[in-house]
Enzyme design. Structure first.
Site, PDB file in Angstrom:
ATOM      1  N   GLY A  12      18.686 -58.810 -31.370  1.00 26.00           N
ATOM      2  CA  GLY A  12      18.661 -57.626 -30.376  1.00 26.00           C
ATOM      3  C   GLY A  12      18.257 -56.464 -31.499  1.00 26.00           C
ATOM      4  O   GLY A  12      18.971 -55.418 -30.991  1.00 26.00           O
ATOM      5  N   ARG A  16      18.839 -50.379 -28.423  1.00 28.42           N
ATOM      6  CA  ARG A  16      19.882 -49.388 -29.022  1.00 28.42           C
ATOM      7  C   ARG A  16      21.036 -49.811 -29.656  1.00 28.42           C
ATOM      8  O   ARG A  16      21.512 -49.225 -30.675  1.00 28.42           O
ATOM      9  CB  ARG A  16      19.978 -48.700 -27.487  1.00 28.42           C
ATOM     10  N   HIS A 137      27.290 -41.629 -14.906  1.00 26.95           N
ATOM     11  CA  HIS A 137      26.241 -41.909 -16.012  1.00 26.95           C
ATOM     12  C   HIS A 137      25.003 -41.237 -15.954  1.00 26.95           C
ATOM     13  O   HIS A 137      24.870 -40.880 -15.067  1.00 26.95           O
ATOM     14  CB  HIS A 137      26.260 -43.386 -15.992  1.00 26.95           C
ATOM     15  N   LYS A 141      20.541 -44.888 -16.145  1.00 26.00           N
ATOM     16  CA  LYS A 141      21.202 -46.182 -15.759  1.00 26.00           C
ATOM     17  C   LYS A 141      21.285 -46.418 -14.400  1.00 26.00           C
ATOM     18  O   LYS A 141      21.465 -45.687 -13.514  1.00 26.00           O
ATOM     19  CB  LYS A 141      22.683 -46.120 -16.146  1.00 26.00           C
ATOM     20  N   GLY A 147      29.187 -52.398 -14.630  1.00 32.70           N
ATOM     21  CA  GLY A 147      29.708 -53.533 -14.818  1.00 32.70           C
ATOM     22  C   GLY A 147      31.404 -53.384 -15.134  1.00 32.70           C
ATOM     23  O   GLY A 147      32.383 -53.732 -14.816  1.00 32.70           O
ATOM     24  N   THR A 148      31.369 -52.189 -15.959  1.00 29.19           N
ATOM     25  CA  THR A 148      32.922 -51.881 -16.368  1.00 29.19           C
ATOM     26  C   THR A 148      33.579 -51.496 -15.279  1.00 29.19           C
ATOM     27  O   THR A 148      35.038 -51.848 -15.138  1.00 29.19           O
ATOM     28  CB  THR A 148      32.808 -50.559 -17.777  1.00 29.19           C
TER      29      THR A 148
HETATM   30  N1  LIG Z   1      29.596 -54.639 -24.676  1.00 27.52           N
HETATM   31  C1  LIG Z   1      29.335 -53.394 -24.636  1.00 27.52           C
HETATM   32  O1  LIG Z   1      30.164 -52.427 -25.208  1.00 27.52           O
HETATM   33  C2  LIG Z   1      27.763 -52.835 -24.552  1.00 27.52           C
HETATM   34  C3  LIG Z   1      27.406 -51.606 -24.869  1.00 27.52           C
HETATM   35  C4  LIG Z   1      26.159 -51.174 -24.681  1.00 27.52           C
HETATM   36  C5  LIG Z   1      25.260 -52.176 -24.093  1.00 27.52           C
HETATM   37  N2  LIG Z   1      25.669 -53.643 -23.839  1.00 27.52           N
HETATM   38  C6  LIG Z   1      24.614 -54.292 -23.331  1.00 27.52           C
HETATM   39  O2  LIG Z   1      23.954 -54.961 -24.535  1.00 27.52           O
HETATM   40  C7  LIG Z   1      22.642 -55.291 -24.287  1.00 27.52           C
HETATM   41  C8  LIG Z   1      21.616 -54.615 -24.971  1.00 27.52           C
HETATM   42  O3  LIG Z   1      21.788 -53.307 -24.530  1.00 27.52           O
HETATM   43  P1  LIG Z   1      20.715 -52.130 -25.407  1.00 27.52           P
HETATM   44  O4  LIG Z   1      21.205 -50.889 -24.838  1.00 27.52           O
HETATM   45  O5  LIG Z   1      20.753 -52.344 -26.794  1.00 27.52           O
HETATM   46  O6  LIG Z   1      19.304 -52.943 -24.808  1.00 27.52           O
HETATM   47  P2  LIG Z   1      18.101 -52.662 -25.382  1.00 27.52           P
HETATM   48  O7  LIG Z   1      17.703 -51.276 -26.206  1.00 27.52           O
HETATM   49  O8  LIG Z   1      16.979 -52.827 -24.210  1.00 27.52           O
HETATM   50  O9  LIG Z   1      17.604 -53.736 -26.528  1.00 27.52           O
HETATM   51  C9  LIG Z   1      17.717 -54.986 -26.207  1.00 27.52           C
HETATM   52  C10 LIG Z   1      16.942 -55.792 -27.586  1.00 27.52           C
HETATM   53  O10 LIG Z   1      16.953 -57.113 -27.438  1.00 27.52           O
HETATM   54  C11 LIG Z   1      15.579 -57.539 -27.467  1.00 27.52           C
HETATM   55  N3  LIG Z   1      15.683 -58.958 -26.736  1.00 27.52           N
HETATM   56  C12 LIG Z   1      15.648 -59.036 -25.444  1.00 27.52           C
HETATM   57  N4  LIG Z   1      15.732 -60.306 -25.013  1.00 27.52           N
HETATM   58  C13 LIG Z   1      16.111 -61.146 -26.158  1.00 27.52           C
HETATM   59  C14 LIG Z   1      16.139 -62.422 -26.341  1.00 27.52           C
HETATM   60  N5  LIG Z   1      16.176 -63.522 -25.746  1.00 27.52           N
HETATM   61  N6  LIG Z   1      16.452 -62.810 -27.774  1.00 27.52           N
HETATM   62  C15 LIG Z   1      16.348 -61.865 -28.774  1.00 27.52           C
HETATM   63  N7  LIG Z   1      16.156 -60.485 -28.477  1.00 27.52           N
HETATM   64  C16 LIG Z   1      15.945 -60.148 -27.204  1.00 27.52           C
HETATM   65  C17 LIG Z   1      14.621 -56.513 -27.029  1.00 27.52           C
HETATM   66  O11 LIG Z   1      13.435 -56.896 -27.302  1.00 27.52           O
HETATM   67  P3  LIG Z   1      12.225 -56.302 -26.316  1.00 27.52           P
HETATM   68  O12 LIG Z   1      12.101 -54.955 -26.362  1.00 27.52           O
HETATM   69  O13 LIG Z   1      11.177 -56.902 -26.834  1.00 27.52           O
HETATM   70  O14 LIG Z   1      12.694 -56.655 -24.831  1.00 27.52           O
HETATM   71  C18 LIG Z   1      15.485 -55.293 -27.413  1.00 27.52           C
HETATM   72  O15 LIG Z   1      15.124 -55.219 -28.896  1.00 27.52           O
HETATM   73  C19 LIG Z   1      22.801 -55.068 -22.789  1.00 27.52           C
HETATM   74  O16 LIG Z   1      22.965 -56.199 -21.918  1.00 27.52           O
HETATM   75  C20 LIG Z   1      23.751 -53.982 -22.420  1.00 27.52           C
HETATM   76  O17 LIG Z   1      24.385 -54.070 -20.949  1.00 27.52           O
HETATM   77  C21 LIG Z   1      27.047 -53.730 -24.298  1.00 27.52           C
END
Ligand SMILES: NC(=O)c1ccc[n+]([C@@H]2O[C@H](COP(=O)([O-])OP(=O)(O)OC[C@H]3O[C@@H](n4cnc5c(N)ncnc54)[C@H](OP(=O)(O)O)[C@@H]3O)[C@@H](O)[C@H]2O)c1
Length: 229
Positions: A12, A16, A137, A141, A147-148
């Site tokens: 991924g 972001r 938020h 969002k 979820g938190t």
């Molecule tokens: N744990 C934490 O503290 C925390 C903090 C922030 C976010 N998160 C979580 O982290 C995840 C990503 O957040 P984000 O804001 O970075 O989202 P994002 O900007 O949408 O980025 C997700 C990336 O993953 C790619 N992707 C989607 N499905 C995939 C797969 N099956 N295999 C490989 N790559 C894939 C997407 O590609 P495409 O653009 O082609 O779809 C995109 O580049 C979310 O579930 C979010 O809730 C967690």
């Protein structure tokens, strides 16, 4: 970069959180970013072929389990940021990792501040059971409550009787904020956490990656990677 550095794949990497993690890993002594993987990649074989022993997984809600499974099957220890890993999926990952003598970690929120807020709230709730959560938020969002906030409320509900109400606000100008309001006769007590950018996730992500090489099995929660005393 030395040959002894731990190779890390980011799954991924164009997202972001993935972009933030790539920059963090590249700047961290002892770690080497060896693969930036995206959608459609065979994440397990690709990470393994690139020399990764660790992976940071941040994709789309619901994809964390399949990616973590594929990574473990190829000997790569996953740190899963993606939301939506169920308890049954966590148990399956734990079993798979233990069979292979490997470890991983699922972290729903990498902010140390949020973890400390939850800890403080749990201590207070034992004495002041009436509590409501306000979570605020940015307007992009879409899920509410967050979820938190839901996970935090569930932790409190295990400690004191009755549901913990959650109030959600979505407005431009906000990033990620929580206020926990405790009420008792004649007094209130408020805990508040304000997050202003993804930098807040940096120390938690690095602690998670540092924990992976000694992990056996897959647990949930940043506390497993930290010595909180
Ligand atoms: N744990 C934490 O503290 C925390 C903090 C922030 C976010 N998160 C979580 O982290 C995840 C990503 O957040 P984000 O804001 O970075 O989202 P994002 O900007 O949408 O980025 C997700 C990336 O993953 C790619 N992707 C989607 N499905 C995939 C797969 N099956 N295999 C490989 N790559 C894939 C997407 O590609 P495409 O653009 O082609 O779809 C995109 O580049 C979310 O579930 C979010 O809730 C967690």
């Amino acid at each position: 970069v030395s040959a002894r550095d731990l190779g890390v794949a980011v799954v991924g990497a164009e997202g972001r959180l993935g972009r933030f993690a790539c920059a963090l890993i590249e700047a961290q002594p002892g770690l080497r970013l060896v693969a930036r993987l995206g959608r459609g990649a065979e994440v397990g074989p690709r990470a393994r072929a690139a020399g990764a022993t660790l992976a940071f997984e941040a994709t789309r809600a619901g994809s964390g389990y399949a990616n973590a499974r594929a990574l473990l099957a190829h000997g790569v220890r996953p740190l899963v940021a993606t939301s939506g890993v169920t308890d049954a999926e966590l148990a399956a990952l734990d079993g798979q990792a233990r069979e292979l003598g490997l470890g991983g970690l699922v972290v729903p929120n990498f902010s140390l501040g949020i973890l400390l807020l939850q800890r403080a709230a749990e201590a207070i709730a034992r004495h002041v059971p009436a509590v409501e959560i306000l979570e605020l938020h940015h307007e992009r969002k879409h899920d509410a409550p967050s979820g938190t906030a839901r996970a935090s409320a569930a932790r409190l509900e295990a400690l004191r009787p009755g549901p913990v109400p959650i109030h959600s606000v979505r407005l431009p100008g906000l990033y990620a904020h929580q206020a926990w309001l405790f009420g008792a006769a004649g007094e209130t007590l408020t805990l508040r956490h304000d997050m202003h950018g993804p930098e807040a996730f940096g120390p938690g992500i690095l602690a998670g990656l540092a924990y992976l090489p000694r992990a056996l099995g897959v647990a949930r929660g940043l506390e497993h990677a930290l010595d909180l005393g």
